[in-house]
Write an enzyme that holds these catalytic residues in place. Structure first.
Site, short mmCIF file in Angstrom:
data_model
loop_
_atom_site.label_atom_id
_atom_site.label_comp_id
_atom_site.label_asym_id
_atom_site.label_seq_id
_atom_site.Cartn_x
_atom_site.Cartn_y
_atom_site.Cartn_z
N ASP A 270 0.85 -1.18 0.00
CA ASP A 270 0.00 0.00 0.00
C ASP A 270 0.89 1.24 0.00
O ASP A 270 2.11 1.15 0.11
CB ASP A 270 -0.95 -0.01 1.21
CG ASP A 270 -0.22 0.03 2.54
OD1 ASP A 270 0.99 0.35 2.56
OD2 ASP A 270 -0.85 -0.28 3.56
N ASP B 294 -7.93 -7.41 0.94
CA ASP B 294 -7.00 -7.56 2.05
C ASP B 294 -7.71 -7.13 3.31
O ASP B 294 -8.63 -6.30 3.27
CB ASP B 294 -5.74 -6.71 1.86
CG ASP B 294 -5.99 -5.25 2.25
OD1 ASP B 294 -5.66 -4.89 3.40
OD2 ASP B 294 -6.54 -4.49 1.44
N CYS C 257 -13.02 -28.93 8.97
CA CYS C 257 -11.77 -28.32 8.52
C CYS C 257 -10.62 -29.31 8.70
O CYS C 257 -10.55 -30.03 9.70
CB CYS C 257 -11.51 -27.04 9.32
SG CYS C 257 -9.95 -26.21 8.90
N CYS D 184 -7.31 -28.27 8.57
CA CYS D 184 -6.07 -27.52 8.81
C CYS D 184 -5.30 -28.15 9.97
O CYS D 184 -5.87 -28.93 10.76
CB CYS D 184 -6.38 -26.05 9.11
SG CYS D 184 -6.99 -25.72 10.78
N CYS E 24 -7.06 -27.81 13.43
CA CYS E 24 -8.23 -28.67 13.65
C CYS E 24 -7.86 -30.14 13.71
O CYS E 24 -8.54 -30.93 14.37
CB CYS E 24 -9.27 -28.41 12.55
SG CYS E 24 -10.07 -26.79 12.68
N HIS F 238 -5.60 -21.50 11.49
CA HIS F 238 -6.95 -21.93 11.16
C HIS F 238 -7.70 -20.86 10.37
O HIS F 238 -8.32 -21.15 9.34
CB HIS F 238 -7.75 -22.27 12.42
CG HIS F 238 -9.21 -22.44 12.13
ND1 HIS F 238 -9.72 -23.60 11.58
CD2 HIS F 238 -10.26 -21.58 12.25
CE1 HIS F 238 -11.02 -23.45 11.39
NE2 HIS F 238 -11.37 -22.23 11.79
#
Length: 369
Positions: A93, A266, A304, A306, A309, A335
């Protein structure tokens, strides 16, 4: 400039589109979410973890990197990619929003923004030219023109001045470029005034940028006005170039904007919320601070896969949070970023099938506000 954008698929019932942004460094499939790496790091995760999740671009913060450790130091160490060990795309940015947030410490004129550092009170002057110089020293793949962001509510006269100044700075930003790689995006302002938004679109989109961003939202206006502004602005941006909604990031807001033709997003939400004990899940948000999770053996999200998890229970994560153990913040960040990566992947797949509208109706993103 060598940034290219192609639209690969369009949804049948909405304005959503799936595309590809191509640069010398690589490609990015859109719609895409960019995790925020404020100080040359996405807090709590390794770059390799982000790659494994499928992220192709992260956001770097020009203001913070300019102050510490300094853009010339990063340039001397091989650029931001090498400095932080990230080999995919980086969007930086311009620092405009951070300066906007320092309202008590800044002064704005047509020439520049003067402000005092939030770190040590030292005085700084940032011109559009310096904002470009800093981003080029960092070596980012996509750079943003300096803009003037105003909060809500702000009177029409002041918003009109910000629109005029944003166009002036955009022109100067383009003229300041010394590096021809990657691309530069212009930012549309205009507050919550539809006619000023249209004026800003007309002025900014007349300039030879490689993409355009919707700025000046999520600045206190509330959900309804935010969505009205996004819905009104996005279709006015050129369809042949990437459209970027800055700083807006609840799952429901992202899906809303995708349906209106926005490509890039974002937000600090998935990482910041994780550090505050909140996780996004397929059944809605989980606030691990709540006492009901003290003896809960279930993973944060049973749907999930991930690492968090697969390995940890809600009870354990609550324990880590209460103990202020850094592993808790790291695990919940992993996560949440997995949740966002999966959410964007599902969006791209649904657009390619032509049924993104059905995905929005069936998903639980609205429950993760």
């Amino acid at each position: 400039m060598t940034l290219r954008f192609t639209v690969d698929a369009r949804d049948g019932g909405t304005a959503a589109r799936a595309g590809t942004i191509s640069t010398e460094r690589g490609t990015l499939r859109t719609p895409a979410f960019m995790p925020v790496g404020t100080a040359a790091t996405v807090k709590g995760v390794w770059p390799e973890q982000l790659r494994e999740m499928g992220y192709g671009c992260i956001l770097g913060n020009t203001y913070h990197l300019y102050l510490r450790p300094g853009h010339e130091r990063i340039r001397g160490l091989g650029g931001l990619h090498r400095f932080m060990g990230w080999d995919r795309l980086i969007l930086t940015d311009s620092g405009g929003f951070q300066v906007f947030s320092l309202s008590a410490l800044r002064k704005v004129s047509d020439e520049a923004v003067t402000f005092r550092s939030h770190l040590d009170g030292s005085a700084h002057t940032v011109t559009p030219e310096l904002a470009v110089e800093v981003q080029e020293a960092l070596g980012s793949d996509v750079r943003m023109a300096l803009d003037e962001c105003v909060e809500y509510p702000t009177g029409r006269g002041e918003v009109e001045e910000a629109v005029r100044r944003t166009t002036l700075w955009a022109t100067r930003s383009l003229a300041a470029r010394a590096f021809e790689g990657g691309g530069m995006f212009g930012i549309v302002q205009g507050g919550m005034f539809p006619d000023l938004r249209r004026r800003s679109v007309e002025e900014i989109c007349a300039l030879p940028f490689q993409g355009f961003a919707i700025g000046g939202v999520s600045v206190g206006e509330g959900k309804e006005l935010q969505r009205e502004t996004v819905a009104g602005t996005a279709p006015m941006l050129p369809a042949s170039l990437p459209r970027y909604l800055m700083g807006v990031g609840t799952p429901a807001d992202i899906y809303f904007a995708i349906a209106r033709g926005v490509d890039l997003f974002d937000c600090v939400l998935p990482t910041r919320n994780a550090r505050n004990g909140m996780m996004f899940t397929s059944a809605g948000p989980v606030s691990i601070k709540q006492a009901r999770y003290a003896d809960d053996p279930l993973p944060p999200d049973e749907r999930c896969d991930c690492p968090t998890c697969r390995g940890f229970s809600r009870a354990y994560l609550r324990h880590l949070y209460l103990q202020r153990e850094m592993l808790g913040s790291m695990a919940m960040t992993v996560h949440n970023l997995h949740f966002y990566a999966r959410m964007m992947r599902r969006a791209r797949e649904a657009i390619s099938r032509g049924n993104f509208g059905e995905l929005v109706k069936e998903s639980v993103v609205s429950e993760n506000e």
